[in-house]
Design a protein around this motif. Structure first.
Motif, PDB file in Angstrom:
ATOM      1  N   SER A 290      -1.119  -6.974 -27.838  1.00  0.00           N
ATOM      2  CA  SER A 290       0.058  -7.316 -27.027  1.00  0.00           C
ATOM      3  C   SER A 290       0.699  -8.613 -27.493  1.00  0.00           C
ATOM      4  CB  SER A 290      -0.328  -7.437 -25.548  1.00  0.00           C
ATOM      5  OG  SER A 290      -0.806  -6.211 -25.036  1.00  0.00           O
ATOM      6  N   GLN A 291      -0.119  -9.549 -27.963  1.00  0.00           N
ATOM      7  CA  GLN A 291       0.418 -10.817 -28.442  1.00  0.00           C
ATOM      8  C   GLN A 291       1.311 -10.637 -29.662  1.00  0.00           C
ATOM      9  OE1 GLN A 291      -0.376 -14.043 -26.801  1.00  0.00           O
ATOM     10  NE2 GLN A 291      -0.643 -12.306 -25.435  1.00  0.00           N
ATOM     11  N   VAL A 292       1.043  -9.590 -30.434  1.00  0.00           N
ATOM     12  CA  VAL A 292       1.755  -9.385 -31.694  1.00  0.00           C
ATOM     13  C   VAL A 292       2.974  -8.486 -31.526  1.00  0.00           C
ATOM     14  CG1 VAL A 292       1.553  -8.563 -34.073  1.00  0.00           C
ATOM     15  CG2 VAL A 292      -0.382  -9.704 -32.978  1.00  0.00           C
ATOM     16  N   ILE A 293       2.810  -7.382 -30.778  1.00  0.00           N
ATOM     17  CA  ILE A 293       3.891  -6.389 -30.717  1.00  0.00           C
ATOM     18  C   ILE A 293       4.427  -6.190 -29.300  1.00  0.00           C
ATOM     19  CG2 ILE A 293       2.975  -5.174 -32.730  1.00  0.00           C
ATOM     20  CD1 ILE A 293       1.942  -2.997 -30.847  1.00  0.00           C
ATOM     21  N   SER A 294       3.996  -6.981 -28.334  1.00  0.00           N
ATOM     22  CA  SER A 294       4.394  -6.890 -26.922  1.00  0.00           C
ATOM     23  C   SER A 294       3.535  -5.851 -26.196  1.00  0.00           C
ATOM     24  CB  SER A 294       5.875  -6.545 -26.774  1.00  0.00           C
ATOM     25  OG  SER A 294       6.252  -6.561 -25.421  1.00  0.00           O
ATOM     26  N   ASN A 295       3.355  -6.066 -24.891  1.00  0.00           N
ATOM     27  CA  ASN A 295       2.396  -5.233 -24.158  1.00  0.00           C
ATOM     28  C   ASN A 295       2.854  -3.795 -23.934  1.00  0.00           C
ATOM     29  OD1 ASN A 295       4.321  -5.970 -22.265  1.00  0.00           O
ATOM     30  ND2 ASN A 295       2.899  -7.100 -20.954  1.00  0.00           N
TER      31      ASN A 295
END
Length: 371
Positions: A290-295
């Motif tokens: 989630s930190q990289v591509i959004s939750n």
């Protein structure tokens, strides 16, 4: 036309997303015909409608009227901050996190005209609040809608599942708000002559707002957006010229970048191993991704390989804290603030909140499992 295209030239985040997409396209196998399907057009239509309607209310001048009343009612910074944070969280539980921001953030921005409040910090905490508040209900955010649809839980059953984490995070967030906003008396600016507000534009925007929300519930968002655009073209064309259209382009670029990322060799193969991971590994993977591509994209990517369990639901909602891409609501809030420093200031509060949520969520999960 200069007003319309100027944001695209100065949008560094958009430029970064485009460059990232070009790099990913070099290594990811795909066909150009697949790219339109990579975009969540329902989300784009919803965001576009809300951008237009909120701008209509803002240009009517009513937020200034409301801002004056708020400043007159609250005497201390801490009380005002607690009220705005709690209000944003409450609105997000039934109006979704992005709708709550489109109501609260423009109001907060008007407070700058009447006082010396730390408006940027207030907006940061409002972004954190909608992430915490929206996780409670199955309609609070897109990832919960997806997870609820793949579970066997009732509406209130889903709320009961999320209640322990939501309660703990709201207590922590309100405590953080208490410590980060001093109990100083609000310093008001010298009173300015009240400017008139456009009642006709306000009532048009409110009526269209209600129509658009109802259309979203009935799955007629596309037709409702056409009605909204046509109404403003006929009655208030300046609203359409003042929209941050580059924000919509950022979302399109993000969806395409995520699609290209999932097509990289080895990514899909790695996801198939998720069925054999431990609970802790799944928890950390969902938060980290989630930190990289959004939750929301993380939920879409992992859902075929993980059950729509309580732990999975907690993890992707916790992933909304931390780095800016963790939640699309973060991007919406900071873009509306229109201040450069807020982009790094956000992480001073969001990263500690991620750490608190990660530890709390895991401890509560272990406690419930042992009970």
């Amino acid at each position: 036309m200069v007003t319309l295209f100027k944001p695209f030239l100065h949008d560094r985040f958009l430029h970064l997303m485009v460059i990232l997409g070009i790099v990913l396209a070099i290594f990811a196998p795909f066909r150009l015909t697949e790219l339109p399907g990579a975009v969540d057009w329902h989300t784009l239509i919803t965001l576009c409608g809300l951008l237009i309607l909120t701008k209509g209310i803002e240009l009517s001048g009513y937020f200034e009227v409301l801002g004056r009343r708020v400043i007159e009612y609250f005497q201390h910074q801490r009380a005002l901050a607690l009220a705005l944070v709690a209000g944003a969280a409450l609105l997000s539980t039934f109006l979704t996190n992005d709708v709550a921001l489109f109501i609260v953030v423009p109001l907060t921005l008007t407070l700058r005209k009447f006082s010396s409040l730390p408006v940027s910090r207030l907006i940061i905490f409002e972004a954190l609040a909608v992430n915490a508040g929206s996780l409670l209900t199955p309609i609070g955010n897109p990832q919960n809608i997806l997870l609820w649809g793949h579970s066997d839980l009732s509406f209130f059953g889903f709320i009961w599942q999320m209640l322990p984490l939501a309660s703990a995070l709201m207590v922590c967030l309100l405590a953080l708000t208490w410590f980060c906003f001093p109990d100083h008396i609000i310093q008001r600016h010298a009173p300015e002559e009240a400017q008139g507000w456009q009642r006709r534009l306000l009532w048009l925007s409110v009526l269209l707002y209600l129509l658009f929300i109802a259309a979203l519930e009935c799955r007629f968002a596309g037709w409702a957006l056409i009605v909204v655009i046509a109404a403003y073209l006929l009655m208030a064309r300046q609203v359409l010229l003042r929209i941050d259209w580059s924000l919509l382009t950022v979302f399109i670029a993000m969806f395409i970048d995520v699609f290209l990322l999932t097509r990289l060799p080895g990514v899909h193969a790695g996801m198939t191993q998720a069925a054999h991971w431990s609970d802790g590994a799944r928890y950390l993977a969902a938060i980290g991704l989630s930190q990289v591509i959004s939750n929301v994209p993380a939920t879409i990517l992992l859902l075929p390989f993980m059950p729509a369990s309580q732990l999975f639901a907690w993890a992707v909602n916790i992933g909304g804290f931390g780095l800016l891409p963790g939640s699309l609501a973060n991007l919406i809030a900071l873009r509306m603030a229109k201040e450069r420093r807020i982009w790094w200031q956000f992480h001073l509060f969001s990263l500690p909140m991620l750490l608190i949520a990660l530890v709390l969520g895991w401890l509560i999960y272990l406690t419930l499992r042992a009970a």
